[in-house]
Design an enzyme around this catalytic site. Sequence first.
Site, PDB file in Angstrom:
ATOM      1  N   SER A 134     -29.763  -5.073  12.659  1.00  0.00           N
ATOM      2  CA  SER A 134     -28.869  -3.619  13.294  1.00  0.00           C
ATOM      3  C   SER A 134     -29.061  -3.881  14.630  1.00  0.00           C
ATOM      4  O   SER A 134     -30.570  -3.983  15.226  1.00  0.00           O
ATOM      5  CB  SER A 134     -29.061  -2.284  12.487  1.00  0.00           C
ATOM      6  N   TYR A 147     -34.833   4.616   8.705  1.00  0.00           N
ATOM      7  CA  TYR A 147     -33.832   3.474   8.758  1.00  0.00           C
ATOM      8  C   TYR A 147     -34.423   2.205  10.230  1.00  0.00           C
ATOM      9  O   TYR A 147     -34.408   1.366   9.827  1.00  0.00           O
ATOM     10  CB  TYR A 147     -32.243   3.750   8.928  1.00  0.00           C
TER      11      TYR A 147
END
Length: 242
Positions: A134, A147
């Site tokens: 990501s 995250y």
Amino acid sequence: MKNLVVITGASSGFGAEIAKIFNADGYPLLLLGRREEKLAEVAKNFDNVMTDTVDVTNYEQFEKAIRKAEVKYGKTDLLVNNAGVMLLGNVQNQDPKEWQTMMDTNVMGVLNGTQIVLNDMREREHGTILNMSSIAGKKTFVNHAAYVASKFGVHGLSETIREESAPKNVRIMMVAPGAAETELLTHVTSKSALNDYEAWKDTMGGITLDPKHVAETVKFMYDMPQEVNIREVDIAATKQDS
């Protein structure tokens, strides 16, 4: 017959789109996910496909599914470690169980899959492991602390294993998408984090990245000759400012 492609988190989002594009090009597939009916839906008109409900944090289950597919289709030539969870929240009040879930799936799941196929690839001096990370694996976002930690982990482990595998002609690749139209947000328990995310999305015109373009990117990277490794691609909606 082309070589076996294994995709985790294949029941929706990036995984489902990657499955479609490889199926269209005639690759035998093993599609892994946790939702049986969703996997079946993705695979319903495919040729040469096996599906299995697997939790990538369960090494034995994960390995068993891959070995079963390899008996039928030959050794894995591409593993797409796509399964991931994004549970937004602030460290001040987020449930630590959510941190653990993200670490287990996003980091341990990738390590598990990698180890299951890596030694065969090194022996053959051929094969590709592509990890879905990501943009949050290289920069920070508010309400994303755990995250971000997990995706920084994916960036770090990918580059380390790439260095280790380079002499054996094995490619470790990574794709780092920005915000995209996937089901990642459906498990977020923090209302304020969700509201902030939706407001941010509105600044991009209310629509983020279409997963099919991420799938096209994965296919392009894999289609390069084995001696060429596109190590990392960062891809996001043009209007994503961060």
